[in-house]
Design a protein around this motif. Structure first.
Motif, PDB file in Angstrom:
ATOM      1  N   ALA A 183       0.833  -1.202   0.000  1.00 27.34           N
ATOM      2  CA  ALA A 183       0.000   0.000   0.000  1.00 27.34           C
ATOM      3  C   ALA A 183       0.864   1.248   0.000  1.00 27.34           C
ATOM      4  CB  ALA A 183      -0.915  -0.027   1.221  1.00 27.34           C
ATOM      5  N   VAL A 184       1.932   1.234   0.815  1.00 28.31           N
ATOM      6  CA  VAL A 184       2.830   2.390   0.883  1.00 28.31           C
ATOM      7  C   VAL A 184       3.466   2.643  -0.486  1.00 28.31           C
ATOM      8  CG1 VAL A 184       4.994   3.253   1.864  1.00 28.31           C
ATOM      9  CG2 VAL A 184       3.300   2.157   3.344  1.00 28.31           C
ATOM     10  N   VAL A 185       3.927   1.536  -1.140  1.00 24.85           N
ATOM     11  CA  VAL A 185       4.549   1.665  -2.454  1.00 24.85           C
ATOM     12  C   VAL A 185       3.569   2.290  -3.441  1.00 24.85           C
ATOM     13  CG1 VAL A 185       5.411   0.365  -4.434  1.00 24.85           C
ATOM     14  CG2 VAL A 185       6.227  -0.184  -2.145  1.00 24.85           C
TER      15      VAL A 185
ATOM     16  N   ALA B 278       1.593   9.356  -5.694  1.00 25.81           N
ATOM     17  CA  ALA B 278       1.813  10.694  -5.142  1.00 25.81           C
ATOM     18  C   ALA B 278       2.998  11.390  -5.807  1.00 25.81           C
ATOM     19  CB  ALA B 278       2.032  10.608  -3.635  1.00 25.81           C
ATOM     20  N   ALA B 279       4.029  10.583  -6.187  1.00 27.67           N
ATOM     21  CA  ALA B 279       5.280  11.166  -6.684  1.00 27.67           C
ATOM     22  C   ALA B 279       5.073  12.167  -7.826  1.00 27.67           C
ATOM     23  CB  ALA B 279       6.233  10.053  -7.101  1.00 27.67           C
ATOM     24  N   PRO B 280       4.239  11.863  -8.846  1.00 31.25           N
ATOM     25  CA  PRO B 280       4.100  12.808  -9.952  1.00 31.25           C
ATOM     26  C   PRO B 280       3.602  14.180  -9.504  1.00 31.25           C
ATOM     27  CG  PRO B 280       3.190  10.695 -10.554  1.00 31.25           C
ATOM     28  CD  PRO B 280       3.512  10.610  -9.094  1.00 31.25           C
ATOM     29  N   HIS B 281       2.929  14.243  -8.328  1.00 29.95           N
ATOM     30  CA  HIS B 281       2.427  15.536  -7.874  1.00 29.95           C
ATOM     31  C   HIS B 281       3.517  16.365  -7.210  1.00 29.95           C
ATOM     32  CE1 HIS B 281      -1.632  14.339  -8.841  1.00 29.95           C
ATOM     33  NE2 HIS B 281      -1.410  13.183  -8.232  1.00 29.95           N
ATOM     34  N   PHE B 282       4.596  15.703  -6.782  1.00 25.58           N
ATOM     35  CA  PHE B 282       5.633  16.441  -6.071  1.00 25.58           C
ATOM     36  C   PHE B 282       6.892  16.635  -6.912  1.00 25.58           C
ATOM     37  CE2 PHE B 282       3.064  14.460  -2.759  1.00 25.58           C
ATOM     38  CZ  PHE B 282       2.743  15.571  -2.003  1.00 25.58           C
ATOM     39  N   LEU B 283       7.079  15.764  -7.910  1.00 22.46           N
ATOM     40  CA  LEU B 283       8.308  15.835  -8.693  1.00 22.46           C
ATOM     41  C   LEU B 283       8.069  16.550 -10.011  1.00 22.46           C
ATOM     42  CD1 LEU B 283       9.664  12.208  -8.163  1.00 22.46           C
ATOM     43  CD2 LEU B 283      10.384  14.286  -7.001  1.00 22.46           C
TER      44      LEU B 283
ATOM     45  N   PHE C 203      11.296  16.683 -15.225  1.00 18.59           N
ATOM     46  CA  PHE C 203      12.649  16.160 -15.423  1.00 18.59           C
ATOM     47  C   PHE C 203      13.020  15.143 -14.347  1.00 18.59           C
ATOM     48  CE2 PHE C 203      17.289  16.520 -14.639  1.00 18.59           C
ATOM     49  CZ  PHE C 203      17.697  15.929 -15.818  1.00 18.59           C
ATOM     50  N   GLN C 204      12.535  15.385 -13.126  1.00 17.10           N
ATOM     51  CA  GLN C 204      12.842  14.434 -12.053  1.00 17.10           C
ATOM     52  C   GLN C 204      12.142  13.102 -12.294  1.00 17.10           C
ATOM     53  OE1 GLN C 204      11.625  17.246  -9.118  1.00 17.10           O
ATOM     54  NE2 GLN C 204      13.659  17.315  -8.194  1.00 17.10           N
ATOM     55  N   LEU C 205      10.912  13.160 -12.843  1.00 17.91           N
ATOM     56  CA  LEU C 205      10.215  11.923 -13.182  1.00 17.91           C
ATOM     57  C   LEU C 205      10.983  11.169 -14.259  1.00 17.91           C
ATOM     58  CD1 LEU C 205       6.462  12.989 -13.219  1.00 17.91           C
ATOM     59  CD2 LEU C 205       7.635  11.516 -11.582  1.00 17.91           C
ATOM     60  N   PHE C 206      11.533  11.933 -15.211  1.00 18.09           N
ATOM     61  CA  PHE C 206      12.356  11.323 -16.264  1.00 18.09           C
ATOM     62  C   PHE C 206      13.532  10.594 -15.646  1.00 18.09           C
ATOM     63  CE2 PHE C 206      16.022  11.640 -19.122  1.00 18.09           C
ATOM     64  CZ  PHE C 206      15.521  11.012 -20.243  1.00 18.09           C
TER      65      PHE C 206
ATOM     66  N   TYR D 267       6.512   7.552 -17.096  1.00 16.49           N
ATOM     67  CA  TYR D 267       6.559   7.139 -15.692  1.00 16.49           C
ATOM     68  C   TYR D 267       5.524   6.050 -15.415  1.00 16.49           C
ATOM     69  CZ  TYR D 267       5.976   7.662 -10.601  1.00 16.49           C
ATOM     70  OH  TYR D 267       5.857   7.446  -9.259  1.00 16.49           O
ATOM     71  N   TYR D 268       4.313   6.241 -15.969  1.00 18.31           N
ATOM     72  CA  TYR D 268       3.236   5.286 -15.682  1.00 18.31           C
ATOM     73  C   TYR D 268       3.399   3.968 -16.431  1.00 18.31           C
ATOM     74  CZ  TYR D 268       0.939   9.081 -13.303  1.00 18.31           C
ATOM     75  OH  TYR D 268       0.667  10.093 -12.415  1.00 18.31           O
ATOM     76  N   VAL D 269       4.329   3.906 -17.378  1.00 19.04           N
ATOM     77  CA  VAL D 269       4.608   2.652 -18.083  1.00 19.04           C
ATOM     78  C   VAL D 269       5.859   1.992 -17.500  1.00 19.04           C
ATOM     79  CG1 VAL D 269       5.190   1.619 -20.298  1.00 19.04           C
ATOM     80  CG2 VAL D 269       3.554   3.517 -20.192  1.00 19.04           C
ATOM     81  N   VAL D 270       6.933   2.800 -17.388  1.00 21.52           N
ATOM     82  CA  VAL D 270       8.237   2.246 -17.016  1.00 21.52           C
ATOM     83  C   VAL D 270       8.204   1.668 -15.604  1.00 21.52           C
ATOM     84  CG1 VAL D 270      10.647   2.815 -16.567  1.00 21.52           C
ATOM     85  CG2 VAL D 270       9.501   3.759 -18.583  1.00 21.52           C
TER      86      VAL D 270
END
Lengths: 316, 288
Positions: free
Chosen positions: A9-11, A17-22, A25-28, A156-159
């Protein structure tokens, strides 16, 4: 069980959540770390767990990139299907390469896999009509049911899911009878054979797994960089992947992630020293293989042991 | 035409032979296969260049300086890396030697730039016609040096008590130290000798090839030559080098020059598979 569910669940929460904070380029970069880690995971399986040195990983990555690009350009195969088909074929190539281990091991194996990488790279460079020769070729954009995935934010949502699932699969493989047989072969081939393990079949399977993982990783790296440059798939790059594995820690999948994070993020901090980057990586590899052959992960587990030991003493 | 191809190919073959001799020397003497040896050859040539272009030495002084520096380099490689790793796994030692080569190559790329440098010939590079075939004195020197090194090493290994000590130290270091061989000194000397040989090879080879940090990739060819020759045999290394040079030249002339390198790598894999003891070596079986 509940611990695992909680961890899962945490993962998932972090993943969404990550895409909202990064930033984009950081997502890349996160994608780049994940895809590199997948490539290095192949080395963890074949070299770290099964004990067979391989300098073929760069060739697998190259094939994994060129495969879908050529299938798309010549036969109009969708990129996602191309990556899967290529990965299965490269896995088979890996299996065939693994059959070499019947007759060679140690430095001869290193040499044979090195020659394999050199041959594959030369094939990319000299098949101008198919691969664009030394100039390289464009990697087509990933499209799944009408949606295009071209940027770090969308890829991000694929890799990450793909890499996550494969890491889980390898984690389970390592703790399965097959994985234990790999480890037995690493420790002593003779003893493994005496216990009834089919040594050649298992070594070939380890090479097949490293080919499969390397090819998927290569496909994902191709999608991220959008261009295939044959100079990126040579022996130098094979040593680079080996360096990532050594610095992270070759004995566990976690090491592949840690090593990839180091090798992707260090250039960011050393932007003023771009010229010295190759030297820094080479020195890292040298220092780790001499002083810490089991990588950063072993450093962390040693620390945990020290801390854990103190706690135990405190409790007693 | 064929005669000219053969004569030129022998030069290339002698280059491979010279590098193969270094591999065999280290392997025969210390049991290590040094994957970074090709880069050490490149580094040797750069040492001369650094002395000449940056310190401003005369060419011959720079060559002498490079040879002295390579003695140090060989000692450092042994004392700092190979000695601490003497009980490490084969895997760790293979990776360490790869890492050493990469460090040397990336050092050159960082400090000397990625581009090629011009490098002077020791001897005249104008060709002289001999019996209808063009011969280049500078190329002849490579063949001569390769043969001289072979003879010297052969005499040391097979005809002197020191050679026996070296072989004993490699075969069974505990046993050798029991009979009074100072094993670590022997290994140190081998690494120094191999390092000097790398520099000699680099100085001779650099004018023929392009001197850039990536010249070390020639190491794989040296490797192939050593494998062809059986990896433990000094005359085999030279024979393997010449054979590889001729095969490549024939492939380049009659098949395709683009396929030349691929063919030599394919030969490498084929020989490892079919005759791991090499064309000229003998098979050593380990009884369990």
């Amino acid at each position: 069980m509940t611990v695992r569910l909680l961890f899962g669940a945490v993962v998932l929460v972090i993943f969404f959540a990550a895409p909202h904070f990064l930033a984009e380029f950081q997502l890349f970069q996160v994608c780049l770390i994940a895809a590199t880690a997948l490539v290095v995971l192949g080395i963890v399986v074949v070299t770290g767990i099964a004990g067979q040195i391989s300098l073929a990983q760069a060739a697998f990555v190259g094939l994994g990139g060129y495969g879908p690009a050529i299938l798309a350009a010549r036969y109009g195969v969708p990129v996602w299907a191309g990556i899967m088909i290529t990965a299965v074929v490269v896995g088979a190539v890996g299996y065939a390469l693994g059959q070499l281990t019947l007759r060679v091991s140690g430095h001869y194996l290193a040499l044979a896999t090195m020659a394999f990488t050199a041959i594959v790279q030369l094939a990319f460079i000299h098949s101008d009509a198919v691969t664009g020769g030394a100039v390289g070729m464009q990697m087509p954009t990933l499209e799944i049911s009408g949606k295009t995935f071209a940027s770090g934010g969308t890829l991000y949502y694929v890799v990450l899911p793909v890499v996550g699932v494969l890491f889980l699969a390898v984690h389970n493989l390592i703790h399965s009878p097959v994985g234990r047989a790999f480890a037995a072969i690493r420790q002593s081939e003779t003893a493994a054979a005496a216990m009834g393990i089919d040594v050649l079949a298992h070594k070939s399977a380890a090479f097949a797994a490293s080919g499969f993982l390397g090819a998927i990783g290569g496909g994902l790296l191709g999608l991220l960089s959008t261009y295939l440059d044959p100079s990126q798939f040579g022996i130098t790059q094979a040593v680079y992947y080996l360096a990532v594995a050594v610095v992270g820690g070759m004995q566990s999948p976690l090491g592949a992630i840690v090593g990839s994070a180091v090798f992707v993020l260090v250039p960011e901090f050393l932007q003023a020293f771009q010229t010295y980057l190759g030297l820094v990586f080479a020195l890292l590899l040298l220092v780790f293989i001499v002083l810490r052959p089991n990588g950063l992960v072993s450093l962390a587990s040693d620390l945990l042991r020290i801390v854990g030991g103190k706690q135990q003493r405190g409790a007693a | 035409m064929l005669a000219q191809v053969l004569v030129s190919s022998i030069t290339a073959g002698a280059v491979y032979a010279l590098i193969a001799l270094g591999f065999v020397l280290i392997h025969k003497g210390t049991g290590v296969v040094h994957f970074g040896y090709g880069d050490q050859v490149t580094f040797g040539a750069y040492l001369v260049l650094i002395g000449q272009a940056f310190i401003g030495l005369r060419f011959d002084v720079a060559v002498a300086g490079a040879l002295v520096a390579s003695v140090l380099l060989g000692a450092i490689i042994y004392l700092a890396f190979m000695w601490p790793l003497r009980n490490a796994s084969l895997l760790a030692r293979i990776i360490a030697s790869l890492a050493l080569g990469t460090v040397l190559r990336e050092f050159l790329r960082s400090y000397m730039g990625p581009n090629a440098w011009p490098f002077p010939f020791l001897l005249s590079s104008t060709s002289v016609p001999v019996g209808g075939v063009l011969i280049v004195p500078a190329n002849l020197a490579i063949v001569g040096v390769a043969i001289a090194v072979l003879v010297a090493l052969y005499l040391i290994f097979d005809r002197t008590i020191y050679g026996k000590a070296i072989l004993a130290a490699c075969e069974n270091s505990t046993g050798a130290s029991l009979v009074g061989v100072h094993v670590s000194t022997v290994f140190l000397l081998i690494w120094i000798l191999a390092s000097v040989l790398a520099t000699v090879a680099g100085i001779l080879v650099a004018p023929l090839l392009t001197l850039s940090p990536d010249m070390g990739l020639i190491g794989i060819k040296g490797f192939t030559a050593a494998v062809l020759g059986g990896f433990n045999s000094l005359p085999g290394a030279v024979a393997g080098g010449i054979a590889l040079g001729i095969l490549e030249a024939l492939a380049g002339t009659y098949v395709s020059s683009a396929l030349k390198d691929m063919i030599s790598y394919a030969i490498l894999i084929a020989v490892i598979l079919v005759r791991p003891q090499g064309l000229f070596g003998e098979l050593t079986l380990k009884k369990v």
